[in-house]
Design a protein around this motif. Structure first.
Motif, PDB file in Angstrom:
ATOM      1  N   UNK A   1     -10.030   6.997   4.386  1.00 42.28           N
ATOM      2  CA  UNK A   1      -9.697   5.833   3.566  1.00 42.28           C
ATOM      3  C   UNK A   1     -10.953   5.051   3.218  1.00 42.28           C
ATOM      4  N   UNK A   2     -11.907   5.004   4.142  1.00 42.68           N
ATOM      5  CA  UNK A   2     -13.169   4.320   3.868  1.00 42.68           C
ATOM      6  C   UNK A   2     -13.877   4.886   2.650  1.00 42.68           C
ATOM      7  N   UNK A   3     -13.810   6.203   2.474  1.00 40.85           N
ATOM      8  CA  UNK A   3     -14.438   6.815   1.298  1.00 40.85           C
ATOM      9  C   UNK A   3     -13.746   6.374   0.009  1.00 40.85           C
ATOM     10  N   UNK A   4     -12.413   6.263   0.060  1.00 44.56           N
ATOM     11  CA  UNK A   4     -11.672   5.779  -1.104  1.00 44.56           C
ATOM     12  C   UNK A   4     -11.993   4.308  -1.380  1.00 44.56           C
ATOM     13  N   UNK A   5     -12.124   3.510  -0.320  1.00 46.98           N
ATOM     14  CA  UNK A   5     -12.475   2.104  -0.509  1.00 46.98           C
ATOM     15  C   UNK A   5     -13.868   1.966  -1.119  1.00 46.98           C
TER      16      UNK A   5
ATOM     17  N   UNK B   1      -4.751  10.436   5.267  1.00 49.21           N
ATOM     18  CA  UNK B   1      -5.157   9.114   5.745  1.00 49.21           C
ATOM     19  C   UNK B   1      -4.075   8.526   6.639  1.00 49.21           C
ATOM     20  N   UNK B   2      -4.476   8.085   7.821  1.00 49.06           N
ATOM     21  CA  UNK B   2      -3.517   7.444   8.721  1.00 49.06           C
ATOM     22  C   UNK B   2      -3.054   6.132   8.104  1.00 49.06           C
ATOM     23  N   UNK B   3      -1.749   5.938   8.048  1.00 48.88           N
ATOM     24  CA  UNK B   3      -1.207   4.762   7.381  1.00 48.88           C
ATOM     25  C   UNK B   3      -1.292   3.515   8.268  1.00 48.88           C
ATOM     26  N   UNK B   4      -1.255   2.367   7.605  1.00 48.10           N
ATOM     27  CA  UNK B   4      -1.062   1.112   8.308  1.00 48.10           C
ATOM     28  C   UNK B   4       0.427   0.954   8.599  1.00 48.10           C
ATOM     29  N   UNK B   5       0.767   0.401   9.729  1.00 49.16           N
ATOM     30  CA  UNK B   5       2.163   0.249  10.095  1.00 49.16           C
ATOM     31  C   UNK B   5       2.862  -0.763   9.182  1.00 49.16           C
ATOM     32  N   UNK B   6       4.009  -0.376   8.662  1.00 50.92           N
ATOM     33  CA  UNK B   6       4.813  -1.299   7.865  1.00 50.92           C
ATOM     34  C   UNK B   6       5.232  -2.518   8.677  1.00 50.92           C
ATOM     35  N   UNK B   7       5.441  -2.310   9.977  1.00 55.12           N
ATOM     36  CA  UNK B   7       5.875  -3.406  10.835  1.00 55.12           C
ATOM     37  C   UNK B   7       4.838  -4.527  10.903  1.00 55.12           C
TER      38      UNK B   7
ATOM     39  N   UNK C   1      -6.473  -3.796   5.500  1.00 58.71           N
ATOM     40  CA  UNK C   1      -7.152  -3.952   6.790  1.00 58.71           C
ATOM     41  C   UNK C   1      -6.110  -4.232   7.860  1.00 58.71           C
ATOM     42  N   UNK C   2      -6.016  -3.344   8.818  1.00 59.61           N
ATOM     43  CA  UNK C   2      -5.092  -3.531   9.933  1.00 59.61           C
ATOM     44  C   UNK C   2      -5.707  -4.451  10.978  1.00 59.61           C
ATOM     45  N   UNK C   3      -4.848  -5.270  11.573  1.00 59.78           N
ATOM     46  CA  UNK C   3      -5.298  -6.104  12.689  1.00 59.78           C
ATOM     47  C   UNK C   3      -5.272  -5.329  14.001  1.00 59.78           C
ATOM     48  N   UNK C   4      -4.715  -4.114  13.968  1.00 63.37           N
ATOM     49  CA  UNK C   4      -4.509  -3.349  15.202  1.00 63.37           C
ATOM     50  C   UNK C   4      -5.341  -2.073  15.269  1.00 63.37           C
ATOM     51  N   UNK C   5      -5.603  -1.445  14.131  1.00 67.06           N
ATOM     52  CA  UNK C   5      -6.227  -0.125  14.108  1.00 67.06           C
ATOM     53  C   UNK C   5      -7.555  -0.144  13.361  1.00 67.06           C
ATOM     54  N   UNK C   6      -8.431   0.769  13.724  1.00 64.41           N
ATOM     55  CA  UNK C   6      -9.705   0.919  13.040  1.00 64.41           C
ATOM     56  C   UNK C   6      -9.494   1.531  11.653  1.00 64.41           C
TER      57      UNK C   6
END
Length: 290
Positions: A29-33, A76-82, A19-24
């Motif tokens: 990915x929701x289907x995989x979850x 799937x758009x990735x979550x930022x490593x940063x 779960x990203x704190x920045x992106x929806x």
């Protein structure tokens, strides 16, 4: 802020950030979850990074956190490593950040890896060959491995069956063959400075993981993704004999809570003298904390 191993009850080397704190949430990915929630009988609501930090700090357990960059394999758009690295920098007493970079990104990915190490304090890398749709021994990934090898960092490779995609049409497009542990053997040979962690018991190729850990000094196994009560019997046999220094505690949180994993470990039949090693000592060594 550095993790003090002596003050921790355990070190969990396998914790996911989903779960990203920045992106929806990405809809694919929701289907995989949804599918993994059914498979693991887990809570569909995944914890945020701050919630995970609070959870582990309350239990006095250190942990390694990562996401999975699988943009080429799934779209799937990735979550930022940063995002993960920033959280670890502020909570280094309990948290270590690993990065994930899709190997299809080639030299651009290698440059990103270097920057994450030098500028953001990333301490290792996570690969999931089935989700990332690549053979881990493919030279395509070598530019990325060369960076990891240069800095002498650990890398976690998913092995065995994939809970992600299970039950979806076509398994969500996930090719299980890329989870065969022996495919990582080429990486261990060519890049001996990478401390390779084979994630999960590796079923249905468990014996390959055990052989590799026995043969290669730079190969270790984390036992995440399964309750110890369901481990293949050879895991117990080798832990209690030749490979007691090669196994690491990993839960696969949030899908498996560390409390449940440790409780099952204590009832599984491991030798008492292995507990400190498997719950934190081996991990501390592999992560460079000792």
């Amino acid at each position: 802020m550095r993790m003090d191993v002596s003050k921790l009850a355990a070190i969990d080397v396998h914790v996911h950030a989903e779960v990203s704190c920045c992106d929806q949430e990405d809809p694919i990915f929701g289907e995989f979850l949804d599918a993994s929630t059914r498979y693991f009988k887990a809570d569909r609501r995944r914890p945020t990074i701050p919630e995970t930090i609070a959870y582990y700090r309350a239990r006095n357990i250190g942990f390694v956190m990562f996401t999975v960059d699988m943009e080429a394999g799934t779209g799937i758009k990735r979550m930022r490593n940063e995002e993960i690295a920033e959280a670890a920098a502020a909570n280094g007493d309990v948290m270590i950040a690993f990065a994930s970079i899709d190997p299809h990104k080639g030299k651009r990915g290698a440059i990103e890896a270097r920057d994450l190490i030098e500028k953001h304090g990333v301490k290792g890398f996570k690969f999931h060959p089935p989700l990332q749709d690549f053979d881990p021994g493919d030279p395509m990934a070598w530019p990325l491995y060369e960076v990891i090898d240069h800095y002498g960092l650990p890398a976690i490779f998913h092995t065995g069956h994939s809970g992600m995609g299970t039950g979806m049409p076509g398994g969500g497009g996930i090719r299980l063959r890329y989870g065969q542990p022996m495919l990582v053997d080429e990486v261990a040979v060519r890049f001996p400075n990478i401390r390779i962690i084979l994630a999960h018991p590796g079923w249905p190729w468990t014996d390959e993981s055990l052989s590799m850990a026995l043969h290669k000094p730079n190969i270790f196994i984390d036992l995440s993704g399964w309750s110890p009560r369901y481990f293949p019997p050879q895991i117990m046999r080798y832990a209690n004999t030749q490979l007691g220094d090669k196994f690491l505690f990993g839960s696969d949180f949030p899908l498996i809570p560390p409390d449940r994993w440790i409780a099952a470990y204590d009832e599984a039949g491991f030798k008492p003298e292995l507990r400190e090693k498997m719950l934190k000592g081996n991990a501390a060594r592999v992560l460079g904390l000792q």
